[in-house]
Design a protein around this motif. Structure first.
Motif, mmCIF file in Angstrom:
data_model
loop_
_atom_site.group_PDB
_atom_site.id
_atom_site.type_symbol
_atom_site.label_atom_id
_atom_site.label_comp_id
_atom_site.label_asym_id
_atom_site.label_seq_id
_atom_site.Cartn_x
_atom_site.Cartn_y
_atom_site.Cartn_z
ATOM 1 N N THR A 168 0.830 -1.210 0.000
ATOM 2 C CA THR A 168 0.000 0.000 0.000
ATOM 3 C C THR A 168 0.864 1.259 0.000
ATOM 4 O O THR A 168 0.366 2.348 0.258
ATOM 5 C CB THR A 168 -0.916 0.018 1.243
ATOM 6 N N THR A 188 -0.441 3.835 -2.594
ATOM 7 C CA THR A 188 -1.738 4.375 -2.189
ATOM 8 C C THR A 188 -1.592 5.345 -1.030
ATOM 9 O O THR A 188 -2.147 6.452 -1.042
ATOM 10 C CB THR A 188 -2.692 3.226 -1.800
ATOM 11 N N SER A 206 -3.012 -4.125 -9.091
ATOM 12 C CA SER A 206 -4.434 -3.944 -8.821
ATOM 13 C C SER A 206 -5.291 -4.737 -9.799
ATOM 14 O O SER A 206 -6.463 -4.976 -9.545
ATOM 15 C CB SER A 206 -4.809 -2.458 -8.885
ATOM 16 N N ALA A 260 -1.077 0.145 -6.976
ATOM 17 C CA ALA A 260 -2.075 0.717 -6.077
ATOM 18 C C ALA A 260 -3.226 -0.273 -5.897
ATOM 19 O O ALA A 260 -3.652 -0.932 -6.853
ATOM 20 C CB ALA A 260 -2.586 2.035 -6.639
ATOM 21 N N LEU A 274 -8.552 7.109 -7.162
ATOM 22 C CA LEU A 274 -7.556 6.807 -6.139
ATOM 23 C C LEU A 274 -7.151 8.115 -5.483
ATOM 24 O O LEU A 274 -6.665 9.025 -6.164
ATOM 25 C CB LEU A 274 -6.342 6.116 -6.766
#
Length: 680
Positions: free
Chosen positions: A68, A71, A243, A261, A312
């Motif tokens: 992560t 992100t 992803s 992400a 996102l």
């Protein structure tokens, strides 16, 4: 010994799954995450596993990792310094965006500020028209001058985003060459046609900027991680989860970090699909509840669904991704009182640090985990097989503070927290099922994540689902999913034209171009011929529509028959998606896409040995609903035998999760150790 290790980093815990194919054994492990430096928890967990199980590091041939980092960097805006060079007149495109608002009825919420401030957005003279004609040639002198300016600005990456470059990338490619000659190799240069060449310039520009912003962040992280895993003796380079539901090499990830992400939830969906299909369940809705969020997805006929556009950190992202919807309702989600004096749960989370109050790490506010401790659903002594002590008194204090504000009893407040969290999850599950024409009662609920089995029964009842499927190690399924993932890559070629027999020559050329790209990718990743898999898709829409549907096909030549087959499949798909079809209307072809898979060896799922039925190890009082506290038998998951049935109420404890079987529900262990709960 060819060992395969999967590591998934979550907001609260870092999970490890180890497969040793030579003897068919599996190992599972969890350690608290270290959000400030995620690689610390990874290395600590790897060192613990290697030493405690006498594993020779050189025997680890595959090391897969869901992260992560990207992100979190975008959410916190801790990213590299990016500049944009774009077509004259389009400097403000990424700020203007689309007319739609994030929330239609919230006049105060706006889109996040662009990652690239206006003073770092530059224009050059160039213009290619939609049909490929050059309206204004690229002014290379302007590009050279910008290169000198940006060298002084000390940017980390330059994103080149020209109009119509998805189909005609020549100007972008030449501008990149000119910039490189001026700026040298110290600064990364990224073109939008490199990242994902689809039309819709706003989404394409945004995706390119996101990728550029993460280049330095992910490169630094992967460099540090690679160095550390080599220090402890691992020779396998990390492979990163995408992803889109597969893996990519560290080298590919450094170039396209945006593809990692939301990689952890995607790995969980792959793991759930693999286990469910082996056990004969092809239609499932997945529920993954961790410490920070609950992630849900729908799998029909054994195939996870894919989307090509999502947001996102508030920014539009145009890349293939598994269709996973996340809501802020995890074990660490904080309970609070809104201005309307009603109880709310999440999206803010206590995370790993300080964590829920009961973890005794400095947290003092009430969370979902604290509520489950107070209700007896979680043990009041310790989690993780005794490695994480629990302070029930601190959970009580946290909820007591909230109950005083609500003027409710401790029990009612704790039940309210759990029920509100479940309601948030139910709403998300309705969005991916009912709102898309699926009846959730026709699906099995596949629950995993550390807190998934805690809430699954209540969620299932709200949706009318009659069966809940819980894998043997639900809290580590995302890490386990990495063990059953393949190497993947996606390529797209735009070809906007009317879809009839006149397109045959063009579509053949596009297919050949994509096939050549596919061969090069397979060769670069050392994928043998027998392990190569390609999935082809045509994006079609009725003429005049804004959006297209993806229609899979398998043929490698195109004639009248193939065009008619695709057209017919599109009409059928449109009727399923929108309730009607228009067979007499013209259809447009928008893109041809190909998904490549380098098939990797999957771990076998061993069946349980036949043994005697397990006996309860203890009893404790558990609250299942208001005023209903019941003496409940507690079982150890590892003790359960193949074919054993339990009638609720029952609590089943294991290292990575706790399963709550409600009164009247019947839980049965299948051949592979999965727990199937029939809801009464």
């Amino acid at each position: 010994m060819a060992i395969n290790i999967g590591v998934d980093v979550g907001g609260t815990f870092t999970d490890f799954a180890v497969s040793m194919p030579t003897d068919g054994t599996h190992l599972y492990y969890k350690v608290p995450s270290t959000p400030e430096k995620p690689d610390r928890a990874i290395i600590r967990g790897l060192e613990d596993l290697l030493s405690s199980h006498s594993i020779e590091p050189s025997g680890v041939l595959r090391f897969s990792h869901g992260t992560t980092v990207g992100t979190n960097a975008l959410i916190q805006r801790q990213v590299g310094k990016v500049a944009i060079i774009t077509t004259r007149g389009f400097r403000d495109l990424i700020e203007i965006g689309r007319q739609t608002r994030p929330k239609v009825y919230d006049m105060h919420q706006d889109f996040p500020k662009p990652l690239v401030p206006r003073w770092l957005r530059y224009e050059v003279s160039e213009r290619i028209l939609a049909d490929g004609r050059i309206h204004i040639p690229l002014d290379e002198n302007e590009v050279k001058e910008l290169g000198r300016i940006l060298s002084l600005e000390k940017v980390d990456c330059v994103a080149i985003c020209f109009l119509h470059s998805h189909a005609f990338p020549n100007h972008e490619q030449r501008a990149a060459e000119v910039l490189k000659s001026v700026m040298g190799d110290g600064i990364s240069i990224m073109t939008s046609s490199m990242v994902y060449p689809e039309f819709r310039e706003y989404e394409r520009f945004s995706t390119t900027v996101l990728n550029a912003a993460l280049l330095t962040v992910m490169s630094a992280y992967l460099d540090r991680l690679t160095e550390e895993v080599k220090r402890i003796g691992l020779v396998a380079d990390p492979m990163i989860s995408q992803s889109g539901g597969g893996l990519m090499s560290a080298t590919y990830s450094r170039q396209f970090p945006i593809r990692s992400a939301l990689s952890g939830p995607a790995a969980g969906v792959i793991g759930a699909s693999y286990r469910a299909v082996v056990a004969g369940e092809r239609n499932i809705i997945t529920l993954d509840i961790g410490g920070t969020s609950a992630d849900v997805s729908l799998i029909a006929n054994g195939q996870p669904s894919t989307v090509h556009a999502r947001h996102l950190a508030g920014f539009p992202l145009r890349l293939p991704a598994l269709d996973v919807s996340a809501v802020g309702a995890g074990g660490g989600s904080i309970a609070w009182i809104d201005r309307d004096e009603l109880l709310k749960v999440g999206p803010e989370s206590a995370g790993a640090d300080p964590g829920p109050a009961c973890y005794d790490r400095g947290g003092s506010v009430a969370t979902v985990t604290d509520a489950n401790v107070l209700l007896g659903r979680l043990p009041s002594e310790a989690l993780l097989d005794g490695r994480m002590p629990i302070r029930a008194d601190l959970a009580k204090n946290a909820i007591d503070s909230l109950s005083a504000q609500l003027n409710l009893s401790l029990e009612d407040t704790a039940l309210g927290i759990v029920q509100v969290a479940s309601a948030v999850i139910v709403k998300a599950m309705r969005a991916i099922s009912v709102e898309r024409g699926h009846d959730p009662s026709a699906f099995t609920l596949f629950a995993y994540g550390g807190a998934g089995p805690l809430h699954a029964m209540e969620v299932a009842k709200e949706l009318g689902i009659k069966k809940v499927f819980i894998p043997p190690n639900p809290g580590i399924l995302c890490a386990e999913g990495l063990l059953s993932s393949d190497l993947i890559a996606d390529f797209v070629k735009p070809i906007l034209c009317r879809f009839d027999e006149s397109v045959i020559q063009n579509i053949t050329l596009v297919w050949q171009d994509l096939n050549n790209q596919a061969v090069k990718w397979f060769q670069s990743e050392d994928v043998s011929d027998e392990n190569r898999k390609t999935t082809w898709v045509a994006d079609l829409r009725y003429e005049g529509q804004n959006f297209e549907l993806s229609i899979p096909f398998e043929f490698d030549k195109f004639g009248k028959s193939e065009i008619e087959q695709l057209r017919s499949a599109f009409d059928e798909a449109h009727e399923v998606a929108y309730g009607y079809a228009q067979p007499n209307e013209y259809v447009e072809l928008v893109n041809i896409k190909v998904k490549l898979s380098g098939v990797l060896a999957k771990p076998s799922l061993p069946k349980l040995a036949v043994s005697v039925d397990a006996k309860p190890i203890s009893e404790r009082k558990v609250c299942f609903q208001k005023g209903e506290w019941m003496e409940t038998k507690v079982y150890r998951r590892l003790d359960l035998s193949r074919g054993q049935s339990l009638t609720g109420p029952a609590i089943i404890e294991q290292m990575d999760s706790i399963i709550v079987v409600f009164p009247g529900d019947i839980a049965r262990v299948d051949d592979w150790g999965n727990l199937l709960v029939n809801i009464s």
